[in-house]
Enzyme design. Sequence first.
Site, mmCIF file in Angstrom:
data_model
loop_
_atom_site.group_PDB
_atom_site.id
_atom_site.type_symbol
_atom_site.label_atom_id
_atom_site.label_comp_id
_atom_site.label_asym_id
_atom_site.label_seq_id
_atom_site.Cartn_x
_atom_site.Cartn_y
_atom_site.Cartn_z
ATOM 1 N N HIS A 1 0.857 -1.170 0.000
ATOM 2 C CA HIS A 1 0.000 0.000 0.000
ATOM 3 C C HIS A 1 0.902 1.231 0.000
ATOM 4 O O HIS A 1 2.059 1.164 0.405
ATOM 5 C CB HIS A 1 -0.870 0.025 1.259
ATOM 6 C CG HIS A 1 -1.965 -1.002 1.258
ATOM 7 N ND1 HIS A 1 -1.802 -2.251 1.805
ATOM 8 C CD2 HIS A 1 -3.230 -0.949 0.794
ATOM 9 C CE1 HIS A 1 -2.949 -2.923 1.672
ATOM 10 N NE2 HIS A 1 -3.830 -2.158 1.058
ATOM 11 N N CYS B 1 -4.128 1.434 13.660
ATOM 12 C CA CYS B 1 -4.964 2.374 14.412
ATOM 13 C C CYS B 1 -5.470 3.499 13.530
ATOM 14 O O CYS B 1 -4.856 3.856 12.528
ATOM 15 C CB CYS B 1 -4.205 2.945 15.618
ATOM 16 S SG CYS B 1 -2.686 3.774 15.200
#
Lengths: 884, 286
Positions: B172, B277
């Site tokens: 990514h 997160c």
Amino acid sequence: MTMETGPDAEVKKAQEDPPPQPPQQLEASASQAPATAAPHGLAGHPEANSNEKQGTQPDPRHTEQGLDMEEKDYVETDGLSDRTTPSKTQKSPQKIAKKFKSAICHVTLLDASEYECEVEKHGRGQVLFDMVCEHLNLLEKDYFGLTFCDPDSQKNWLDPSKEIKKQIRSGPWNFAFTVKFYPPDPAQLTEDITRYYLCLQLRADIITGRLPCSFVTHALLGSYAVQAELGDFDAEEHVGNYVSELRFAPNQTKELEERIMELHKTYRGMTPGEAEIHFLENAKKLSMYGVDLHHAKDSEGIDIMLGVCANGLLIYRDRLRINRFAWPKILKISYKRSNFYIKIRPGEYEQFESTIGFKLPNHRSAKRLWKVCIEHHTFFRLVSPEPPPKGFLVMGSKFRYSGRTQAQTRQASALIDRPAPFFERSSSKRYTMSRSLDGAEFSRPASVSENHDVGSEAEKSEEDRDYGGGRRKSETEEGELRTPTKIKELKFLDKPEDVLLKHQASINELKRTLKEPNSKLIHRDRDWERERRLPSSPASSSPKHEEGTPKGTPEKTNERAGLREGSEEKVKPPRPKAPESDPGDEDQDQERDSVFLKDNHLAIERKCSSITVSSTSSLEAEVDFTVIGDYHGTAFEDFSRSLPELDRDRSDSEAEGPVFPRDLDKAAPIQDEESKAASEAPERGICPTSDMPHFEPVKTETMTVSSMAIRKKIEPEAVLQARVSTMETAQQVDGGTTGGKEMITTSHSVTMETTCTTMENSLKSGKGAAVMIPGPQTVATEIRSLSPIIGKDVLASAYGATAETLSTSTTTHVTKTVKGGFSETRIEKRIIITGDEDVDQDQALALAIKEAKLQHPDMLVTKAVVYRETDPSPEERDKKPQES
Amino acid sequence: MGTPGEGLGRCSHALIRGVPESLGKEREGVAVGIPPLDLAKAQREHGVLGGKLRQRLGLQLLELPPEEQLPLGPLLGDTAVVHGDTALITRPWSPARRPEVDGVRRALQDLGLRIVEIKDENATLDGTDVLFTGREFFVGLSKWTNHRGAEIVADTFRDFAVSTVPVSGPSHLRGLCGMGGPRTVVAGSSEAAQKAVRAMAALTDHPYASLTLPDDAAADCLFLRPGLPGASPFLLHRGGGDLPNSQEVLQKLPDVTLVPVSCSELEKAGAGLSSLCLVLSTRPHS
């Protein structure tokens, strides 16, 4: 609108200003006297017009031209008018118009009101524009322009230097006053009134969806607009949903209005001017601020948008930015038929320039885009406009931006000395007419507001018309007041004492630019670029440094100073001719427009001879784009010398260098794989990276004076050749050969040969580019090197040639074509061998071909064309340059 | 909008999602191809991460419970793109991961964020393909995210330029680069990472410095500014236990407090700090 047509007396007063001028100016304007009065005489007041009609001044034509001229004069700064004026005067008698005929112009202003005025039928755009600006009481007018719609209802800019009639053709004399160049830093505008108009434009941009923003930003901008318009929140006056009659967003919701009112309450004490500054400070950060979008297709036929902005050209697909070409990256902008091309400076990892083509809907739109690019480039990047090409045999359009650049306009507006004009901010009222309100007195069918919410393009334009209509009424209804202010046109730039002033101003400007955040860009650029810069190439570092300085950054400022001192003459002399060369423009455009022109080359060549040219590509860049502001090398050196601050800044960042040492180390090794990888990646043709890393980098040997001489003459030829290859048309080849003659410099004979090498390899992305252009120009990579190798030293030792005096110059042209699944790379080399008669040309030729083969081992020689020129007469030589 | 770059890293809350036992098991479906990992260690790492977010950074920590049928649930960074008051709920490339967005959506909604959904069936978007620099967005066009997905990012965050960056290989975009400060891009030294950074440099109008780290994974760090404006910022990054080579270079970042954490076990499942997160501010405009 804000202004009334009353204060003609004021205007007159301003007119009377010029006469009591210092002798120098008087001399210059002797013949100009009527002209000087022109802007006011012609000013958009009925009265003024009737003056004209009464025929007190017999020659409106003259007047008008003088006006045009005058505009140019102060663009050009001091001391030039005495040259320009006479030529004008000579010109005008021939053109004496038979009768004064006027046309009524309708100009939609930024608050959607309409201004009506009369202009002479053959008046130039400038006349009308000046009238409108005067009506608006606007001095910083260079950011603005007039538009009109062509038969395809496309928006076009009215060229101030051309007759209105010729531009609008049969269309109605309807125009719109709009912002043309969105200032990147509106806080630097001198006058509040300028910012007010910019705000109006931006509010319209927001409402029409041209400037998209989030809910939060709509609320923030809306609240500042409310503060500017309604003033402090007043619990008694502002009851209920008092902002609902204003428009803030394409889809305005109750929630938005509530948020706006909430914010408005917190701005107590903020003046309208301050509120507008806040508005602009936030609006300028929006990603689409000042981006002029044009529909286009890329080489694969995919719909994209080309966005022209202050910093360069942005490529969007849907809403996404997929590429960006900063002005410094662009070497050349051109268009041919409906294709638009940009030639890109090679990146750190590429050796070749590349040309990228885009398909526009039609010829007109391609030209429109091209013009907008030229104008934006000139306005934001150059210090002064480049002169339009002169002469009869100019290829392509003579169109150039002739107004002031941002640098010049800032400089000029620093000299504005009038009390802040009073004006009424009245924009909101228009909304009452178009927007339906819940329970307000202006009721309209609710569906209208629904329509707004849906907000399709068509509806928007309708909505705009609504505004227009509504406003038209209100305009006539409201008798508004304008505080008379002294309109002091900026022609005092011509006065000697103002030279000093101006000098001071430019120093101030310099200081200011240093302080302004822009100067950080230099810093940034170094940071980004450092890791990519090849330490061995000094030439590549200066353009790079340049790259991050898009607008009025320090370097530029300094160049301006430099220009003023030294090389004015280079820029200016052609100017006076500009207006005459207008006719025929349209026709020639059909051929091919490109930014580079021979005259410019020569001018630049002259300049080059005083510069150490350390790399061909940088020279090429200058030649092609004729970016006066782009003389990186010298400009920067001067700058660092004269401005220790920057130097310090620079060394600071250099000291920071070790922070990112790896980046520096990494740069070189990655290079090769990188360029390969890049070519493997499906780049969709937008970003062609060279896939020929085995090419030797082109080097230019240090040149002696004599080679410089050769070079000077060669250059125009080379450019011509390049054009030939790009166009690939037969007729141009002639031009090439004639050009060839002109290059004969040393003496007796010249041999030119062209080697075409063709290589085919399959390309992965391979969808094919046929959609876009039938021809081979889809993706063209181009190198051109001009490396006169002097004498036998090089040639003889390397290849055993027996020449006594021999010099060769090689022009290489690479065209990459993507067709079907194949990419074809065609390299055209033009090798010019110049030498004495007893040079064995055949041998030299053989060697040259051999060398070419060596350079490109996996290529195939498909064609070798040899031209031989022997012993031209000196006269011929002298004539040629003018002809070609 | 505030000062450019100021929006970067402003946060009051962090959202994480527990590690389910299914992540440590022999897997089918979604997680096929991921080497078996030490569940206990992964859970420990996750626990430590939560602790750092809460104690070291002072964030309000919300932990969603693990769900066994969503082994990759802890990688909730892929499920939403949060900026300001807006949360764009993504449409992850892997169909099996799409149910992961539900719990996250609920939590973000409860925090008062404006929720934007992707309705287009043709769009795929993994949240970790999105890099926000404080001034603009870059969306990696990777194996996971397509053009349509990127377009929705642009539609959602209209104030900002949204540029696409081709990402080669299995990563990514956030696995290759991140922000080390409001004006500093950090990137790994792999070819893919360097290429991405170069693309970004060409696309941006803004001034950034760049810092190259030996490990790509080290560039997946989080620049965070919890608490009041003006408080010193933190950089949550992979510690020396995970990536010893990058530590020295990270020290060069000015004006940040480095907070190292480890997630080498979770990394085996494709996790990085940006995916483990979601940080957000419930008072984005104060």
